[in-house]
Design a protein around this motif. Structure first.
Motif: not given
Length: 193
Positions: A148-166
């Motif tokens: 994601t755009a935020i993961s490109e800026v972050a020093d560390v990034s968590f991907a919590l798994g995609e979902s159609r619901w926030a």
């Protein structure tokens, strides 16, 4: 049981996937280390997010300035959630600046921003991350998708798994936040007895 059983089973599957994800585990360890190091050096942890993620950011900060599990001194943490600041900046500059202006005003080198965005592309959270980097701080980002755009800026990034619901992502976000608070208290050697 229908709805609640379905939700609990879906969350159980999501949590199991994260628990077995080695990259997620390594990112979590790095993030908690960065936060403990910042706090021990007199730094501040900032947190921001929109909607349910803002409530998670507030929860993160209030448990650190108050108490999570251990009886201990308060720790330096701020959620960017002051209504007068948010509405002032939104009115004068635009909603995409509501978090970054706060970071520009208060962040110092060595501080850490916990940037919560379920999509990973919230413009206001992304600007806050960029402002923290410009201030000499560190960014820990959490989103559903991995790239994601935020993961490109972050020093560390968590991907919590995609979902159609926030809300599914925010529920995972909350478990991660609780775990970060526990890891921070453990990092200081605070006992829960």
């Amino acid at each position: 049981m229908g709805v609640v059983a379905d939700n609990l089973l879906e969350n159980a599957a999501r949590m199991t996937a994260l628990a077995n994800d080695e990259n997620f585990g390594l990112a979590f360890e790095r993030a908690s280390e960065l936060m403990v190091t910042s706090l021990k050096s007199g730094g501040t942890l900032f947190a921001c997010g929109n909607g349910g993620s803002m409530t998670n950011a507030q929860h993160f900060a209030e448990e650190l300035t108050g108490r999570f599990r251990a009886s201990r001194p308060p720790l330096r943490a701020i959620a960017i959630s002051d209504p007068s600041h948010l509405t002032c900046v939104a009115n004068d500059y635009g909603y995409e600046y509501v978090f970054s202006k706060f970071i520009e005003a208060l962040a110092r080198p060595g501080d850490v921003l916990l940037a919560l965005s379920t999509s990973g592309k919230s413009a206001n959270v992304l600007r806050a991350a960029q402002a923290m980097k410009a201030a000499g701080g560190t960014v820990v980002a959490s989103s559903g998708p991995a790239q994601t755009a935020i993961s490109e800026v972050a020093d560390v990034s968590f991907a919590l798994g995609e979902s159609r619901w926030a809300d599914r992502i925010q529920e995972s976000e909350l478990v991660v936040i609780h775990s970060l608070m526990q890891a921070i208290e453990d990092g200081f050697g605070y006992s829960t007895n």
